[in-house]
Design a protein around this motif. Structure first.
Motif, PDB file in Angstrom:
ATOM      1  N   GLU A 100     -12.047  -6.640  -7.697  1.00 37.20           N
ATOM      2  CA  GLU A 100     -12.774  -7.196  -6.551  1.00 37.20           C
ATOM      3  C   GLU A 100     -12.521  -6.437  -5.261  1.00 37.20           C
ATOM      4  N   GLY A 101     -11.283  -6.045  -5.024  1.00 39.80           N
ATOM      5  CA  GLY A 101     -10.936  -5.423  -3.755  1.00 39.80           C
ATOM      6  C   GLY A 101     -10.592  -3.950  -3.904  1.00 39.80           C
ATOM      7  N   VAL A 102     -10.742  -3.220  -2.795  1.00 38.03           N
ATOM      8  CA  VAL A 102     -10.374  -1.805  -2.729  1.00 38.03           C
ATOM      9  C   VAL A 102      -9.646  -1.557  -1.415  1.00 38.03           C
ATOM     10  N   ALA A 103      -8.624  -0.722  -1.462  1.00 36.84           N
ATOM     11  CA  ALA A 103      -7.984  -0.227  -0.251  1.00 36.84           C
ATOM     12  C   ALA A 103      -7.719   1.259  -0.449  1.00 36.84           C
ATOM     13  N   ILE A 104      -7.727   2.001   0.662  1.00 37.71           N
ATOM     14  CA  ILE A 104      -7.485   3.448   0.639  1.00 37.71           C
ATOM     15  C   ILE A 104      -6.418   3.758   1.683  1.00 37.71           C
ATOM     16  N   GLY A 105      -5.457   4.594   1.309  1.00 37.64           N
ATOM     17  CA  GLY A 105      -4.434   4.959   2.278  1.00 37.64           C
ATOM     18  C   GLY A 105      -3.767   6.269   1.931  1.00 37.64           C
ATOM     19  N   THR A 125      -3.628  10.943  -0.837  1.00 33.35           N
ATOM     20  CA  THR A 125      -4.505   9.795  -0.652  1.00 33.35           C
ATOM     21  C   THR A 125      -4.485   8.937  -1.910  1.00 33.35           C
ATOM     22  N   TYR A 126      -4.273   7.642  -1.719  1.00 36.64           N
ATOM     23  CA  TYR A 126      -4.187   6.710  -2.841  1.00 36.64           C
ATOM     24  C   TYR A 126      -5.333   5.704  -2.780  1.00 36.64           C
ATOM     25  N   ILE A 127      -5.794   5.328  -3.962  1.00 31.81           N
ATOM     26  CA  ILE A 127      -6.829   4.309  -4.121  1.00 31.81           C
ATOM     27  C   ILE A 127      -6.175   3.089  -4.758  1.00 31.81           C
ATOM     28  N   PHE A 128      -6.391   1.923  -4.182  1.00 29.71           N
ATOM     29  CA  PHE A 128      -5.816   0.686  -4.700  1.00 29.71           C
ATOM     30  C   PHE A 128      -6.952  -0.226  -5.160  1.00 29.71           C
ATOM     31  N   ILE A 129      -6.921  -0.601  -6.435  1.00 29.73           N
ATOM     32  CA  ILE A 129      -7.962  -1.444  -7.026  1.00 29.73           C
ATOM     33  C   ILE A 129      -7.354  -2.806  -7.332  1.00 29.73           C
ATOM     34  N   LEU A 130      -7.922  -3.853  -6.751  1.00 27.09           N
ATOM     35  CA  LEU A 130      -7.386  -5.209  -6.884  1.00 27.09           C
ATOM     36  C   LEU A 130      -8.159  -5.972  -7.951  1.00 27.09           C
ATOM     37  N   PRO A 174      -5.626 -11.481  -6.159  1.00 27.04           N
ATOM     38  CA  PRO A 174      -5.660 -10.657  -4.944  1.00 27.04           C
ATOM     39  C   PRO A 174      -7.094 -10.455  -4.476  1.00 27.04           C
ATOM     40  N   GLU A 175      -7.339 -10.816  -3.240  1.00 32.52           N
ATOM     41  CA  GLU A 175      -8.690 -10.762  -2.680  1.00 32.52           C
ATOM     42  C   GLU A 175      -8.901  -9.513  -1.832  1.00 32.52           C
ATOM     43  N   SER A 176      -7.856  -9.098  -1.120  1.00 34.03           N
ATOM     44  CA  SER A 176      -7.984  -7.923  -0.257  1.00 34.03           C
ATOM     45  C   SER A 176      -6.613  -7.311  -0.041  1.00 34.03           C
TER      46      SER A 176
END
Length: 723
Positions: free
Chosen positions: A344-349, A355-360, A389-391
């Motif tokens: 559902e969620g994605v974060a990038i950092g 650079t990492y991709i986080f998939i929730l 996890p939503e975000s």
């Protein structure tokens, strides 16, 4: 049981062990914050809370999240990231759907809709430090996502005007249609009178006249990417002009190696083609973005996709992400007939120059970590999360990742909703502590709800476990190599009766028989046709003997039965979880069955007293001149009090006949599991259910993750050292 017995049969799924090494430059959870601690004084603790969308201040010391059930914004002080402190709540006159921070201003989207057909809402500008309302922009519709440009010049809001899922089976169109609002920002304040409304109708092939924008994000060029989830569409908008630069379908994915049927077993031989129907989206750079393919109406591709803004697909995860979830024991079987793990969620950092991709994953309650390579991303690890996890938000300058986990199980007396913090450091990966291998055809060995544990009598580190009735159509004996870190499930042997899957079992205990088979303890429920029984299985997994509980015992039956089994000489000893009708309230039976005389007997075991909930037994294992017994309460999180290992000397195990006066044994505390259960910095799991001592005298314990049903899905597997 000799290890070669498992390899002699085609019923066994096996694979050569794959070397696993500890990783440096990894993420580990360092703390958790229960949203309940942000409730104002005097608020009932039964109030539901839910951290959904979360944002961080520019200095990285303050978190702000939207709490829809409580109708508030929640604040958390993370100056000391290892010890988050409640920052209180800001009540709203509506339902917050999203939050973002720019400078000293908190922007929140607030839904005030009267109904699905009369949507309304506003954008709130709130002082981060002052907690005072600074501005309010009428949005004219029901907002969902909100985002702020990197330079702070624009705020964008996805006006979803969501549909009524109960109306016409949720089919589109359902008016009014949604759009995207862009609001200029000057000196940190929104210029409401300069709002631009971007019409999204006529773009998608699905529901073109009823677009429902879901999530949006800015790149450094002030281009906005937006998902139209129900429309299975994507669009890129220029923030300055409000012009749609490009739009294209999200398309579909052909999935292979997945479970597509909810049937109380794990079968990853299925295939399926589904629309992506993305939820969250984040720019990876100025040209690429990542979508999480959660699905809604007719879709859900169980993974994530990287697009170029010109519409090209640069990477598709297919079923690979979900299979990583399976290997870690987090697969939610109850969702097999729908959308599986539902990313559902994605974060990038950017951390450590990468650079990492986080998939929730909402349903599996994990976060997949991937390293961006410019091409196909590289899988790094899975992180344990709270429930759903939503975000997430990244704080690279502090090497922190933060997740907001929305599920609050207060009504089910389950875990509360949490915010969780992870640190990037040169440290070994702490989780998962046990994983599975893949079969010879490349599919993952599915597992979960481990409920009993035993050790091979000859080979150190070789253990066996069973699953409970959550997988009623797939009772299984798992072979575990505990000499690896993490431990690895290397084989899975089905439990059979006359060559078919054995039915009416609730396996809670296992012990080797000293030869090449096992004794299994099955917890019964007579009212549901599940007998209380002990079963012997051979090295093919076939049940060749069943010992039913005696009628003199069954007439006192209650819901809770056998939870563990061990063997001392010619006698099987069975731990009953809770007192039956013929037991004192503070004592429980240890049953004895003599295999030579076919006679039953018992002793009583004294239970600890607790202020809330109940206490019972969940394991028994013989070693040396003692038996070791797990005693636990049914509490979790901050309420957990009794999670302990006790010993009873063998000379006390002198069973009396069922129905007679039973002797009461004396116990000695050996180990408190609470520090172990707190070691991963999540909430304390309630079900520590398996314990054994291997051939080298090393003690191992495992928790039951309930098949990821109303649970975080975390399985803790650890050693307490030499006994």
């Amino acid at each position: 049981m000799p290890a070669h017995c498992f390899t002699k049969t085609l019923l066994v799924i096996s694979i050569a062990a794959i070397a696993t090494t500890s990783q440096a430059n990894s993420f580990n959870r360092i703390s958790s914050f229960g949203a309940i601690h942000n409730l104002p004084e005097g608020t009932p603790q039964s109030q539901e809370t839910s951290p959904e969308i979360i944002a961080a201040s520019e200095d990285g010391n303050t978190l702000v999240y939207s709490d829809s059930p409580f109708g508030a914004l929640g604040f958390v002080d993370i100056t000391d990231a290892a010890k988050p402190v409640a920052g209180g709540s800001f009540k709203l006159d509506g339902e917050p759907t999203s939050v973002a921070i720019s400078g000293q201003t908190v922007f929140a989207a607030v839904n005030t809709s009267e109904s699905y057909t009369k949507p309304s809402g506003y954008l709130l500008a709130l002082g981060l430090q002052s907690r005072e309302e600074q501005a309010r922009c009428d949005l004219g519709g029901q907002p969902d996502s909100v985002a702020v440009s990197e330079d702070g010049r624009y705020v964008a809001v996805a006006i979803e005007n969501e549909r009524d899922e109960d109306l016409n089976d949720g089919a589109l169109p359902q008016f009014p249609a949604g759009w995207v609002s862009i609001i200029p920002v000057k000196k940190g304040q929104p210029e409401c009178d300069k709002l631009t409304k971007v019409d999204m109708t006529g773009l998608a092939e699905i529901g073109a006249i009823d677009p429902e924008p879901e999530f949006l994000d800015f790149n450094s060029r002030n281009e906005i990417v937006v998902t139209l989830q129900e429309n299975n569409h994507l669009a890129v908008i220029d923030a300055a002009s409000g012009k749609i630069l490009n739009h294209f379908t999200a398309g579909s994915v052909e999935l292979q190696g997945i479970d597509i049927k909810k049937d109380k077993k794990l079968d990853f031989s299925g295939t399926q083609t589904r629309l992506r129907e993305p939820d969250s989206v984040k720019w990876l750079d100025d040209n690429r973005f990542v979508i999480a393919n959660e699905g809604d109406m007719n879709g859900g591709a169980r993974g994530f996709t990287i697009f170029h803004k010109d519409g090209r697909i640069l990477f598709e995860s297919g079923s690979s992400f979900e299979q990583q979830v399976v290997l870690a024991g987090h697969y939610p079987e109850k969702r097999s007939g729908k959308k599986g793990s539902e990313p559902e969620g994605v974060a990038i950092g950017k951390f450590g120059g990468e650079t990492y991709i986080f998939i929730l994953s909402e349903r599996a309650s994990v976060i997949g970590v991937y390293r961006d390579t410019g091409g196909d991303p590289e899988f790094v690890q899975l992180l344990p999360s709270g429930i759903a996890p939503e975000s997430a938000v990244v704080i690279p300058q502090r090497n922190l990742l933060v997740s907001a986990n929305e599920k609050d199980l207060i009504e089910d007396k389950g875990p509360r909703a949490h915010v969780m913090l992870y640190r990037f450091a040169d440290e070994p990966v702490a989780y998962p502590q046990i994983i599975s291998a893949r079969t010879s055809n490349g599919l993952p060995i599915g597992w979960g709800a481990l409920s009993g544990l035993t050790a091979d009598p000859a080979k150190p580190g070789l253990l066996y476990a069973v699953n409970d009735s959550f997988y009623a159509n797939q009772p299984t004996i798992f072979s575990i190599d505990a000499n690896q870190t993490p431990a690895k499930i290397t084989a899975a042997m089905p439990v059979l009766r006359e060559g078919k899957t054995a039915e009416k079992l609730d396996l809670e205990g296992i012990v080797t028989d000293g030869d090449d088979g096992f004794w299994l303890a099955s917890e019964g429920k007579t009212a549901k046709g599940v007998p209380h029984a002990i079963h012997h299985v051979n090295n093919m997994g076939e049940i060749d003997r069943t010992i039913d509980f005696p009628t003199d015992l069954l007439k006192h039956e209650v819901k809770f039965g056998a939870e563990g089994i061990t063997m001392i000489g010619d006698t099987l000893w069975i731990a009953i979880q809770r007192p039956w009708k013929d037991d004192p309230a503070d004592q429980v039976k240890l049953l004895a069955y003599n295999l030579k005389t076919d006679s039953w007997g018992a002793v009583r075991y004294p239970l600890e007293k607790v202020s809330s909930g109940w206490v019972g037994l969940s394991e028994i294992v013989s070693h040396g001149d003692k038996v070791y017994i797990i005693e636990r309460d049914n509490q979790l999180g901050e309420s957990a009090a009794v999670k302990r290992l006790y010993s009873v000397s063998l000379d006390q195990l002198k069973p009396a006949a069922i129905g007679s006066e039973l002797p009461v044994v004396k116990k000695m505390l050996v180990h408190d599991f609470l520090p172990d259960l707190k070691s991963l910095n999540g909430y304390v799991q309630d079900k520590i259910e398996g314990f054994t001592i291997d051939a080298a005298g090393k003690g191992f314990a495992v928790t039951d993750n309930d098949g990821v049903d109303d649970s975080s899905g975390e399985t803790l597997f650890f050693s307490i050292g030499k006994m």
